[in-house]
Motif scaffolding. Structure first.
Motif: not given
Length: 240
Positions: A205-224
């Motif tokens: 997501a960061i590589g693609a410059g997709d801010q919303e995907a990066a935010r969503r993925t980080a939230a899911a990861m840290l939520g674990l």
């Protein structure tokens, strides 16, 4: 809590630790006047110069207020201290403080997604490539503690890529608080650190410059990690 004599001379770090612990645990309350330098040096068995240096550090940390030519007063650290006292709070009693650690886990879950979004917007090509390399190294690491360190390195690069000095300094403080608890957290955080898919997706997501995907993925990861930690705390409370 009585002051404990210090057996070696000129060791302001130990003096600082003892007095900071008393302030942070509430043994010395806001507004309370500390003993004089002479009294402290006699009680601790150290030089006045060492006491003066420790008091100066406590003053800079906003744990006390040293009045020129007057008394030294304990501050309300909750109202006046900065983020830099967080590592002191985490281990002020010799063991990891559960409530403080919970607040660190909570903070990273809230801050991390926004930092990831900024990284997606600001990372350069080198950082984007290095993130994928770090994911591969994380996936290949078998030692649980070393995996934790590699995960921290992954996030450090994300924070640097976000290009925000405020978030970088916050990360530094959280890391200083988090690292002493690594041995405690290594098992409970495995749910997060072992999920390579989230790390890979975040790097993409960061590589693609997709801010919303990066935010969503980080939230899911840290939520674990947050969920696993919450379950641990609940289990410990049920054992009481």
């Amino acid at each position: 809590m009585a002051l404990q004599p210090i057996t070696r001379q000129s060791i302001p770090d130990e003096i600082f630790a003892q007095l900071a612990r008393q302030v942070l645990t509430g043994d010395r309350t806001p507004g309370e006047t500390l003993p004089s330098e002479r009294t402290l040096s006699e009680a601790l068995g150290v030089s006045r110069a060492a006491v003066r240096e420790a008091l100066s550090r406590l003053d800079r940390a906003n744990l006390i207020h040293v009045r020129q030519g007057g008394s030294t007063v304990v501050r309300d650290f909750r109202a006046e201290a900065g983020f830099d006292v967080l590592p002191l709070l985490l281990a002020h009693g010799g063991d990891v403080d559960r409530a403080t650690l919970a607040s660190v886990i909570e903070a990273r879950a809230i801050i991390g997604p926004q930092v990831a979004a900024l990284a997606a917007a600001r990372a350069d090509d080198d950082a984007r490539a290095r993130l994928h390399t770090l994911v591969a190294e994380l996936a290949a690491e078998a030692d649980p503690v070393q995996r934790m360190w590699r995960a921290l390195g992954f996030w450090e690069l994300i924070v640097d890529s976000a290009d925000s000095i405020a978030f970088r300094l916050l990360f530094n403080t959280l890391r200083h608080a988090y690292v002493p608890a690594l041995d405690v957290l290594v098992n409970v955080m495995a749910a997060e650190v072992d999920d390579i898919g989230h790390y890979r997706s975040l790097a993409e997501a960061i590589g693609a410059g997709d801010q919303e995907a990066a935010r969503r993925t980080a939230a899911a990861m840290l939520g674990l990690g947050s969920s696993a930690f919450t379950e641990l705390i609940k289990a410990l409370e049920d054992q009481r």
